[in-house]
Design an enzyme around this catalytic site. Structure first.
Site, PDB file in Angstrom:
ATOM      1  N   HIS A 197      -5.137   1.853  40.253  1.00 14.16           N
ATOM      2  CA  HIS A 197      -4.727   1.543  41.615  1.00 14.16           C
ATOM      3  C   HIS A 197      -5.216   0.144  41.961  1.00 14.16           C
ATOM      4  CE1 HIS A 197      -4.233   1.971  45.893  1.00 14.16           C
ATOM      5  NE2 HIS A 197      -3.778   3.186  45.755  1.00 14.16           N
ATOM      6  N   HIS A 223     -16.582   5.911  52.007  1.00 13.45           N
ATOM      7  CA  HIS A 223     -15.428   6.695  52.457  1.00 13.45           C
ATOM      8  C   HIS A 223     -14.438   6.840  51.311  1.00 13.45           C
ATOM      9  CE1 HIS A 223     -14.546   2.474  53.316  1.00 13.45           C
ATOM     10  NE2 HIS A 223     -13.259   2.752  53.258  1.00 13.45           N
TER      11      HIS A 223
HETATM   12 FE   FE2 Z   1     -11.594   1.596  52.696  1.00  9.79          FE
END
Ligand code: FE2
Length: 434
Positions: free
Chosen positions: A290, A369
């Site tokens: 990615h 996150h």
């Molecule tokens: Fe982020």
């Protein structure tokens, strides 16, 4: 893809555009003749220092019925829920934070009264950093106009269409499009189809530029030709008009006896512009892994350090995902840059629940996150056939400076106090075996 191309529109990011609302109003071959056509006043408008290199130089010559100084003195007025960087009256904990959309107004509210600051960073007086606001409105601004001397305004509409009447002309904006109004340009917002809501990035730093393409070459990502500028349009009207200025974080009001939208002709590259996000030409992996989300950068305000943005405006549009043997959602990460996200429509691929259109989240410098637990499970077990990401348009404002939430945002009813719980089911899969 939106298909409103007209050869008569002014297209081209940062072009030296020229436009006149009356024939012959624009001086030819010089900027400041002894007498301008139609008895107009010439006034230069600069959003870069005179001495900036050419490719970063921004200025526009306006030919107007009266010069801008034909107005009364400013007096300070209440700024409501608008704040500026630095935010010094609220804590900035390193927690993940997320909010639901702010409600639409129930009373008649214009754009100025419907502005609320969610977060800010940098220093508005030092022209570094950004402010992040939510706007809601359900009525026009009437005889009021607004400008920010503190920053360029990037509008990211989420709900409802509006017209932006500006000194350089009028642009009509729908959700899915963005509008950029240079620092200092007066404008008024007129909802055209019911109430409106959206996000604003107030960029205190250098004007937004298109991101570089690097080895991708001469085409792709955000293409210059898709940025639209307004034609000159003027109002020769008299009567009381209030100009509201945002200056050094405060609101000031002045009265003048005529419309400020009295520019009959202009030439230059500093003017409002719009862009349809569906025109963004996504380039991404066709093999594995990615890429960093910087491949989705539409606009960037550079800082003095190369490659370290005052703010990047990044989108996550509909696209094909074909990566093989790859964890396809955004990976888990910690980032020196601070990230504010919003959702224009649909669903974001790392969060299936709780992140709704109009909502927003804040993941500050080094705050961990990534995908919620359910998304991790699906992404690690699903079949990796080509997949079309539909009905999605999220965006991110990524800044080198820590983004401080305002007291309003920290205490808002819309703040999701249980946001962290979406990662609560992340299990241990390690068992010592490869
Ligand atoms: Fe982020």
């Amino acid at each position: 893809m939106a298909n409103d191309v007209s050869i008569n529109k002014l297209y081209g990011f940062n072009n030296e555009h020229q436009t006149e609302a009356l024939p012959g109003a624009l001086p030819i071959g010089q900027f400041s003749p002894q007498r301008c056509p139609y008895g107009l006043y010439a006034e230069q408008f600069s959003t870069s220092a005179f001495t900036r290199p050419r490719h970063q130089n921004r200025r526009t010559w306006t030919y107007r019925i009266r010069p801008s100084i034909a107005m009364g003195d400013f007096s300070k007025i209440d700024k409501g829920h608008v704040r500026s960087g630095p935010i010094i009256d609220a804590d900035c904990p390193p927690n993940v934070m997320r909010w639901d959309a702010l409600p639409l107004p129930t009373e008649p509210t214009d754009f100025i009264d419907g502005l609320t600051t969610i977060a800010a960073n940098g220093d508005v007086r030092a022209q570094t950093g950004i402010g992040i606001h939510i706007y809601v409105a359900n009525k026009t601004m009437g005889s009021r106009s607004f400008y920010s001397a503190d920053g360029e305004l990037l509008f990211i509409p989420q709900l409802g269409a509006f017209s932006a009447i500006t000194e350089m002309g009028k642009l009509h904006i729908n959700p899915g499009q963005i509008l950029v109004i240079p620092r200092g340009i007066k404008f008024k917002i007129e909802p055209t189809d019911g109430p409106i809501r959206g996000y604003i990035c107030e960029n205190y730093g250098s004007p937004m530029e298109l991101a570089e393409r690097g080895p991708a070459g001469a085409n792709g990502f955000a293409n210059q030709r898709d940025f639209e500028y307004p034609h000159a349009r003027f109002e020769d009207t008299e009567g009381q008009h209030q100009v509201i200025a945002k200056f050094c974080g405060e609101f000031y009001q002045a009265t003048q006896n005529h419309s400020p939208f009295d520019v009959v002709a202009w030439v230059g590259n500093s003017a409002p512009y719009k862009y349809d996000l569906s025109r963004f030409n996504v380039l991404s992996t066709v093999s594995f892994d990615h890429p960093d989300p910087s491949i989705f950068t539409v606009l960037t305000s550079p800082s003095a350090d190369a490659g370290v943005a005052n703010v990047d405006f990044v989108i996550f549009p509909p696209r094909w995902m074909v990566a093989e043997n790859t964890f396809r959602p955004p990976w888990y990460h910690r980032n020196v840059m601070s990230e504010f996200m919003g959702l224009i429509e649909g669903t974001y691929d790392a969060k299936e629940k709780g992140f709704s259109p109009g909502g927003f989240s804040l993941h500050n410098c080094m705050t961990p996150h990534g995908p919620e637990a359910d998304i991790f499970d699906k992404a690690t077990h699903g079949e990796l056939k080509p997949q079309r990401y539909e009905n999605t348009m999220a965006f991110m404002l990524e800044s080198r400076y820590v983004i401080g939430p305002t007291k309003f945002a920290l205490n808002a009813l819309q703040r999701q106090r249980n946001y962290l719980a979406c990662w609560g089911d992340l299990k241990k899969h390690f068992n010592g075996q490869p």
